[in-house]
Design a protein around this motif. Structure first.
Motif, PDB file in Angstrom:
ATOM      1  N   SER A   1      -4.930 -18.055   4.832  1.00 32.47           N
ATOM      2  CA  SER A   1      -4.907 -16.624   5.097  1.00 32.47           C
ATOM      3  C   SER A   1      -5.315 -16.356   6.538  1.00 32.47           C
ATOM      4  O   SER A   1      -6.121 -17.070   7.128  1.00 32.47           O
ATOM      5  CB  SER A   1      -5.867 -15.889   4.151  1.00 32.47           C
ATOM      6  OG  SER A   1      -5.497 -16.115   2.815  1.00 32.47           O
TER       7      SER A   1
ATOM      8  N   ASN B   1      -7.142 -14.167   9.397  1.00 31.09           N
ATOM      9  CA  ASN B   1      -8.202 -13.188   9.690  1.00 31.09           C
ATOM     10  C   ASN B   1      -8.982 -12.717   8.459  1.00 31.09           C
ATOM     11  O   ASN B   1      -9.435 -11.574   8.405  1.00 31.09           O
ATOM     12  CB  ASN B   1      -7.611 -11.960  10.403  1.00 31.09           C
ATOM     13  CG  ASN B   1      -7.139 -12.285  11.799  1.00 31.09           C
ATOM     14  OD1 ASN B   1      -7.487 -13.320  12.355  1.00 31.09           O
ATOM     15  ND2 ASN B   1      -6.342 -11.406  12.372  1.00 31.09           N
ATOM     16  N   ASN B   2      -9.131 -13.577   7.455  1.00 32.38           N
ATOM     17  CA  ASN B   2      -9.880 -13.146   6.274  1.00 32.38           C
ATOM     18  C   ASN B   2     -11.369 -13.458   6.392  1.00 32.38           C
ATOM     19  O   ASN B   2     -12.155 -13.086   5.534  1.00 32.38           O
ATOM     20  CB  ASN B   2      -9.309 -13.777   5.006  1.00 32.38           C
ATOM     21  CG  ASN B   2      -9.565 -15.278   4.929  1.00 32.38           C
ATOM     22  OD1 ASN B   2      -9.604 -15.951   5.948  1.00 32.38           O
ATOM     23  ND2 ASN B   2      -9.716 -15.787   3.720  1.00 32.38           N
ATOM     24  N   LYS B   3     -11.777 -14.137   7.466  1.00 35.06           N
ATOM     25  CA  LYS B   3     -13.182 -14.414   7.733  1.00 35.06           C
ATOM     26  C   LYS B   3     -13.537 -13.753   9.056  1.00 35.06           C
ATOM     27  O   LYS B   3     -12.847 -13.930  10.057  1.00 35.06           O
ATOM     28  CB  LYS B   3     -13.434 -15.926   7.791  1.00 35.06           C
ATOM     29  CG  LYS B   3     -13.129 -16.626   6.462  1.00 35.06           C
ATOM     30  CD  LYS B   3     -13.177 -18.132   6.591  1.00 35.06           C
ATOM     31  CE  LYS B   3     -12.825 -18.778   5.250  1.00 35.06           C
ATOM     32  NZ  LYS B   3     -12.726 -20.251   5.359  1.00 35.06           N
ATOM     33  N   ARG B   4     -14.615 -12.986   9.047  1.00 35.64           N
ATOM     34  CA  ARG B   4     -14.926 -12.124  10.195  1.00 35.64           C
ATOM     35  C   ARG B   4     -16.209 -12.590  10.899  1.00 35.64           C
ATOM     36  O   ARG B   4     -17.266 -12.711  10.271  1.00 35.64           O
ATOM     37  CB  ARG B   4     -15.088 -10.678   9.730  1.00 35.64           C
ATOM     38  CG  ARG B   4     -13.867 -10.112   8.974  1.00 35.64           C
ATOM     39  CD  ARG B   4     -12.735  -9.773   9.925  1.00 35.64           C
ATOM     40  NE  ARG B   4     -13.111  -8.727  10.849  1.00 35.64           N
ATOM     41  CZ  ARG B   4     -12.915  -7.417  10.617  1.00 35.64           C
ATOM     42  NH1 ARG B   4     -12.353  -7.014   9.488  1.00 35.64           N
ATOM     43  NH2 ARG B   4     -13.281  -6.530  11.517  1.00 35.64           N
TER      44      ARG B   4
ATOM     45  N   ASP C   1      -7.640 -18.378  10.441  1.00 36.30           N
ATOM     46  CA  ASP C   1      -8.257 -17.663   9.322  1.00 36.30           C
ATOM     47  C   ASP C   1      -9.457 -16.824   9.752  1.00 36.30           C
ATOM     48  O   ASP C   1     -10.105 -16.195   8.911  1.00 36.30           O
ATOM     49  CB  ASP C   1      -8.677 -18.643   8.229  1.00 36.30           C
ATOM     50  CG  ASP C   1      -9.665 -19.697   8.720  1.00 36.30           C
ATOM     51  OD1 ASP C   1      -9.584 -20.068   9.913  1.00 36.30           O
ATOM     52  OD2 ASP C   1     -10.495 -20.164   7.918  1.00 36.30           O
TER      53      ASP C   1
ATOM     54  N   ARG D   1     -11.107 -13.803  12.223  1.00 35.32           N
ATOM     55  CA  ARG D   1     -11.026 -12.708  13.194  1.00 35.32           C
ATOM     56  C   ARG D   1     -12.326 -12.707  13.977  1.00 35.32           C
ATOM     57  O   ARG D   1     -13.418 -12.669  13.396  1.00 35.32           O
ATOM     58  CB  ARG D   1     -10.820 -11.364  12.508  1.00 35.32           C
ATOM     59  CG  ARG D   1     -10.937 -10.206  13.503  1.00 35.32           C
ATOM     60  CD  ARG D   1     -10.545  -8.874  12.956  1.00 35.32           C
ATOM     61  NE  ARG D   1     -10.999  -7.806  13.839  1.00 35.32           N
ATOM     62  CZ  ARG D   1     -10.654  -6.536  13.723  1.00 35.32           C
ATOM     63  NH1 ARG D   1      -9.834  -6.166  12.744  1.00 35.32           N
ATOM     64  NH2 ARG D   1     -11.117  -5.626  14.558  1.00 35.32           N
TER      65      ARG D   1
ATOM     66  N   ALA E   1     -17.676  -5.149   8.211  1.00 34.48           N
ATOM     67  CA  ALA E   1     -16.767  -6.149   7.645  1.00 34.48           C
ATOM     68  C   ALA E   1     -17.207  -7.582   7.913  1.00 34.48           C
ATOM     69  O   ALA E   1     -16.681  -8.521   7.298  1.00 34.48           O
ATOM     70  CB  ALA E   1     -15.365  -5.940   8.212  1.00 34.48           C
TER      71      ALA E   1
ATOM     72  N   HIS F   1     -18.727 -11.263   8.255  1.00 39.33           N
ATOM     73  CA  HIS F   1     -19.354 -12.301   7.433  1.00 39.33           C
ATOM     74  C   HIS F   1     -20.393 -13.081   8.249  1.00 39.33           C
ATOM     75  O   HIS F   1     -21.346 -13.618   7.694  1.00 39.33           O
ATOM     76  CB  HIS F   1     -18.303 -13.277   6.900  1.00 39.33           C
ATOM     77  CG  HIS F   1     -17.278 -12.645   6.028  1.00 39.33           C
ATOM     78  ND1 HIS F   1     -15.955 -12.486   6.388  1.00 39.33           N
ATOM     79  CD2 HIS F   1     -17.388 -12.095   4.790  1.00 39.33           C
ATOM     80  CE1 HIS F   1     -15.288 -11.893   5.422  1.00 39.33           C
ATOM     81  NE2 HIS F   1     -16.135 -11.639   4.438  1.00 39.33           N
TER      82      HIS F   1
ATOM     83  N   ASN G   1     -21.425  -7.112   3.977  1.00 41.29           N
ATOM     84  CA  ASN G   1     -20.695  -8.360   3.752  1.00 41.29           C
ATOM     85  C   ASN G   1     -21.276  -9.542   4.523  1.00 41.29           C
ATOM     86  O   ASN G   1     -20.769 -10.665   4.406  1.00 41.29           O
ATOM     87  CB  ASN G   1     -19.222  -8.181   4.142  1.00 41.29           C
ATOM     88  CG  ASN G   1     -18.515  -7.197   3.246  1.00 41.29           C
ATOM     89  OD1 ASN G   1     -18.380  -7.423   2.050  1.00 41.29           O
ATOM     90  ND2 ASN G   1     -18.060  -6.085   3.816  1.00 41.29           N
TER      91      ASN G   1
ATOM     92  N   PHE H   1     -15.450 -15.299  -1.024  1.00 42.71           N
ATOM     93  CA  PHE H   1     -14.317 -16.174  -0.737  1.00 42.71           C
ATOM     94  C   PHE H   1     -13.707 -16.866  -1.948  1.00 42.71           C
ATOM     95  O   PHE H   1     -12.710 -17.581  -1.822  1.00 42.71           O
ATOM     96  CB  PHE H   1     -14.743 -17.233   0.306  1.00 42.71           C
ATOM     97  CG  PHE H   1     -15.177 -16.647   1.615  1.00 42.71           C
ATOM     98  CD1 PHE H   1     -14.328 -15.814   2.344  1.00 42.71           C
ATOM     99  CD2 PHE H   1     -16.437 -16.912   2.118  1.00 42.71           C
ATOM    100  CE1 PHE H   1     -14.729 -15.255   3.540  1.00 42.71           C
ATOM    101  CE2 PHE H   1     -16.842 -16.372   3.342  1.00 42.71           C
ATOM    102  CZ  PHE H   1     -15.984 -15.538   4.042  1.00 42.71           C
TER     103      PHE H   1
END
Length: 349
Positions: free
Chosen positions: A2, A4-7, A28, A30, A49, A51, A78, A344
């Motif tokens: 995926s 940009n699903n981890k920030r 994966d 951002r 947003a 992590h 988050n 996740f």
């Protein structure tokens, strides 16, 4: 994978550009940058947003509203991991993170060589009275060299307060290069562990009384704030030097000022301050036998690159579900693991 699903975000600066290079190679993730003066309109959605927060280790370089405390944690529901740029983590309320199930990691050991070399350089400069001689030559004619007689470090005793990554390297340098006796105060290590790191375990009072040089290299915690104050400086020998490359607030600046005025100690090497950088008119900067630097002990090209690399590698390992090697609050792991799995869809190993 995926996209940009981890920030991950940071504020103002990183230890080294290599951190950005490593992060941006991962599709994966951002990766966001904020400034101290970023508007709430820009900052709020990024913080909410995130992590991971990669935070600067120096408290005065990060705006107060970006320090990790209960307020920021409320704005970051988050958030799973706070990673300090350095070995210290002054802008982070570790207890608040633990209560929120947030893991805190640092980069301990990444700049150990640089900091230890700086401490040794300060000891040598003070012992040989190089800084006093330099200042005298710049402002006086016909300087009397006999008024600047120094001392050798060879065979003397150094007391290391905190014999972790930096402290053990100081011990190695002092013992190996100069044949010094190394005493160490570290309540978290056994006598055998201290011996394995090159020192003899003693209590703090005995270290202060016996040492020709006292060097602090422990992190600032709620337990050691103000650890070196009036009583402690009074225990030191009049010919002894006080060196700190650790953190401000471990020693009491006013107590050190009085010890120097009363000539209870021979001088000091200070890399850390209550306010960083200290103002030019700071009372401690008015002494010729005080050697000062603005928290630059760990600021070398080699250390910065090393810190940036290990910080990025540790964050990526955590986001991939591995247990990071430099956890400050390991007791939070069970809560962190549950929150990680909810975020996740798999449990960290």
């Amino acid at each position: 994978m995926s996209v940009n699903n981890k920030r991950v975000f940071y504020v103002k600066y990183l230890a080294h550009p290599i951190y950005t290079e490593i992060m941006q190679a991962r599709p994966d993730i951002r990766f966001d940058r904020l400034e101290n003066d970023s508007s709430d309109e820009i900052a709020a959605p990024i913080v909410a947003a995130a992590h991971v927060y990669q935070i600067g280790a120096a408290r005065d370089e990060i705006a107060r509203h970006f320090h990790v405390d209960q307020d920021l944690l409320r704005r970051a529901p988050n958030l799973l991991l706070v990673s300090s740029n350095g070995a210290g983590f002054d802008p982070v309320d570790v207890d608040a993170c633990s209560a929120a199930g947030v893991l805190v990691v640092n980069q301990s050991g990444g700049n150990a060589h640089s900091v230890a070399e700086h401490a040794l350089a300060m000891m040598l400069t003070l012992s040989k009275r190089i800084i006093e001689a330099d200042r005298a030559l710049r402002r006086e004619a016909n300087v009397n060299r006999n008024a600047l007689i120094g001392t050798e470090m060879q065979g003397k005793t150094v007391g290391v307060i905190g014999i972790g990554n930096v402290g053990r390297r100081i011990a190695e340098l002092c013992k190996g290069l100069l044949g010094m006796t190394v005493l160490a105060y570290d309540p978290y290590l056994t006598a055998d562990e201290v011996a394995a790191r090159g020192g003899e375990k003693v209590n703090l009072d005995d270290l202060l009384r016996a040492s020709d040089y006292v060097s602090i290299s422990c992190p600032l915690t709620k337990d050691n704030r103000g650890m070196i104050g009036v009583r402690e400086f009074s225990l030191m020998q009049p010919h002894a030097y006080f060196i700190t490359t650790a953190r401000g607030f471990i020693h009491d600046e006013e107590a050190l000022l009085e010890a120097l005025r009363a000539r209870k100690i021979a001088g000091a090497g200070l890399d850390v301050w209550a306010k960083e950088p200290p103002p030019p008119d700071h009372p401690l900067l008015q002494f010729d036998n005080v050697l000062a630097s603005p928290h630059t002990a760990g600021v070398t090209r080699e250390a910065r690159e090393n810190m940036g690399r290990i910080a990025a590698e540790q964050v990526l390992a955590a986001l991939d579900g591995k247990r990071p090697p430099r956890i400050v609050n390991p007791q939070v792991w069970p809560d962190y693991a549950k929150r990680f799995e909810r975020a996740f869809g798999f449990a960290p190993g």
